[in-house]
Design an enzyme around this catalytic site. Structure first.
Site, PDB file in Angstrom:
ATOM      1  CE  LYS A 100       5.679 -32.718  25.623  1.00  0.00           C
ATOM      2  NZ  LYS A 100       5.888 -33.861  26.381  1.00  0.00           N
ATOM      3  N   GLY A 139       2.465 -42.557  30.139  1.00  0.00           N
ATOM      4  CA  GLY A 139       2.543 -43.291  31.405  1.00  0.00           C
ATOM      5  C   GLY A 139       2.156 -44.752  31.309  1.00  0.00           C
ATOM      6  CB  ALA A 159       4.033 -40.171  25.676  1.00  0.00           C
ATOM      7  N   GLY A 160       4.947 -43.144  26.516  1.00  0.00           N
ATOM      8  CA  GLY A 160       4.491 -44.519  26.400  1.00  0.00           C
ATOM      9  C   GLY A 160       5.571 -45.585  26.346  1.00  0.00           C
ATOM     10  CG  ASN A 179       8.306 -38.256  33.673  1.00  0.00           C
ATOM     11  OD1 ASN A 179       8.849 -38.864  34.586  1.00  0.00           O
ATOM     12  ND2 ASN A 179       7.616 -37.160  33.875  1.00  0.00           N
ATOM     13  CB  THR A 180       6.133 -43.175  33.269  1.00  0.00           C
ATOM     14  OG1 THR A 180       5.310 -42.034  33.065  1.00  0.00           O
ATOM     15  CG2 THR A 180       5.525 -44.044  34.337  1.00  0.00           C
TER      16      THR A 180
HETATM   17  C1  DXP Z   1       3.215 -35.922  26.307  1.00  0.00           C
HETATM   18  C2  DXP Z   1       3.710 -36.158  27.665  1.00  0.00           C
HETATM   19  O1  DXP Z   1       3.152 -35.712  28.626  1.00  0.00           O
HETATM   20  C3  DXP Z   1       4.937 -36.942  27.787  1.00  0.00           C
HETATM   21  O2  DXP Z   1       6.040 -36.142  27.448  1.00  0.00           O
HETATM   22  C4  DXP Z   1       5.198 -37.466  29.150  1.00  0.00           C
HETATM   23  O3  DXP Z   1       5.726 -36.432  29.925  1.00  0.00           O
HETATM   24  C5  DXP Z   1       6.154 -38.591  29.081  1.00  0.00           C
HETATM   25  O4  DXP Z   1       5.463 -39.749  28.853  1.00  0.00           O
HETATM   26  P1  DXP Z   1       5.872 -41.060  29.648  1.00  0.00           P
HETATM   27  O5  DXP Z   1       5.722 -40.738  31.089  1.00  0.00           O
HETATM   28  O6  DXP Z   1       4.927 -42.109  29.152  1.00  0.00           O
HETATM   29  O7  DXP Z   1       7.293 -41.363  29.294  1.00  0.00           O
END
Ligand code: DXP
Length: 263
Positions: free
Chosen positions: A101, A162, A188-189, A210-211
């Site tokens: 990635k 995040g 993300a987001g 992730n977050t």
């Molecule tokens: C591009 C990046 O770093 C994302 O994959 C991140 O790991 C996940 O984003 P979130 O924590 O906002 O879900």
């Protein structure tokens, strides 16, 4: 019998369309339970967080049965194409995976990707035989150019990493999805299962997050909710939603009803 709905990226095939990031879990037990219930098959992690010189040193992936997952190393920390390429080569040399990635951050405050460096790194790594998944902005033109240089998937952000803001620009995301020749993984987001279901209903092929899970009050329960959201959104997309109308149309049509009452 229900037809299998497989996600293909390069030579890789997945049943689950939820990709999980591993960077923000503080508790390894919670992380492994969250990973388990999420049903994910792909775990992404920053190569710079692993001690590749000494793979036996304890690390955050040690609690997981890694045979069950495809590891998706990422180039987090890179701010130039050159750095991203170096990190990717390191990951490959360590036998982690042929997938990478590409993450090249262009601004420390917004963590938005640098489009020019991302494109450069993608082209170099495709030519070196990697399966390349670049993290990109929600710019449809950039998404097209990434595919032209051979990206195996494109990963537009829903919102800054995040932030949990959800899908800021569904309109552009839809442009990317409509035109894409490779899978589109929203990355993300996202903040909630509703965001994830929305991304999938728009036609995204998957979601990476992730977050929203690692930062939830109950990460394990949220991981399960995200799994269901991906599945619900995907089914909703395949089923085809009704068109939106300005005015009502009765759910119980009155036509024919008067005659039958008069009988
Ligand atoms: C591009 C990046 O770093 C994302 O994959 C991140 O790991 C996940 O984003 P979130 O924590 O906002 O879900």
């Amino acid at each position: 019998m229900e037809k299998q709905d497989i996600l293909k990226i390069g030579d890789h095939k997945f049943n689950s369309r939820l990709f999980l990031g591993t960077g923000k879990f503080n508790d390894l037990d919670i992380q492994s339970r969250a990973v388990e219930v999420s049903g994910t098959e792909v775990l992404t992690f920053a190569v710079r967080r692993l001690n590749l010189e000494n793979p036996h040193e304890p690390n955050f992936l040690e609690r997981l049965d890694l045979k069950r997952y495809t590891l998706l190393p990422n180039t987090a920390g890179a701010t130039t194409a050159e750095e991203a390429v170096r990190i990717a080569r390191l990951a490959k040399a360590s036998g982690l995976c042929d997938m990478i990635k590409v993450e090249v951050i262009g601004d420390p405050r917004t963590l938005l990707p640098d489009p020019i460096e991302t494109l450069k790194a993608t082209e170099i790594l495709v030519n070196e035989g990697f399966t390349v998944l670049p993290y990109t902005s929600d710019d449809p033109i950039l998404a097209r150019k990434l595919q032209e240089v051979g990206a195996h998937a494109v990963m537009p952000g829903a919102a800054p990493i995040g932030s949990g803001l959800g899908i800021l620009n569904p309109h552009y995301l839809r442009f990317i999805i409509e035109e894409a020749k490779v899978p589109v993984i929203v990355d993300a987001g996202v903040g909630s299962p509703a965001d994830v279901a929305y991304a999938m209903e728009l036609g995204a092929d998957g979601v990476l997050l992730n977050t929203a899970v690692s930062g939830a009050k109950d990460a394990v329960l949220m991981a399960e909710a995200m799994k269901l959201a991906v599945e619900a959104g995907r089914k909703g997309y395949l089923a085809g939603r009704i068109a939106k109308k300005r005015y009502a149309s009765a759910s119980s049509p009155m036509e024919g009803l008067v005659e039958s009452l008069e009988v």
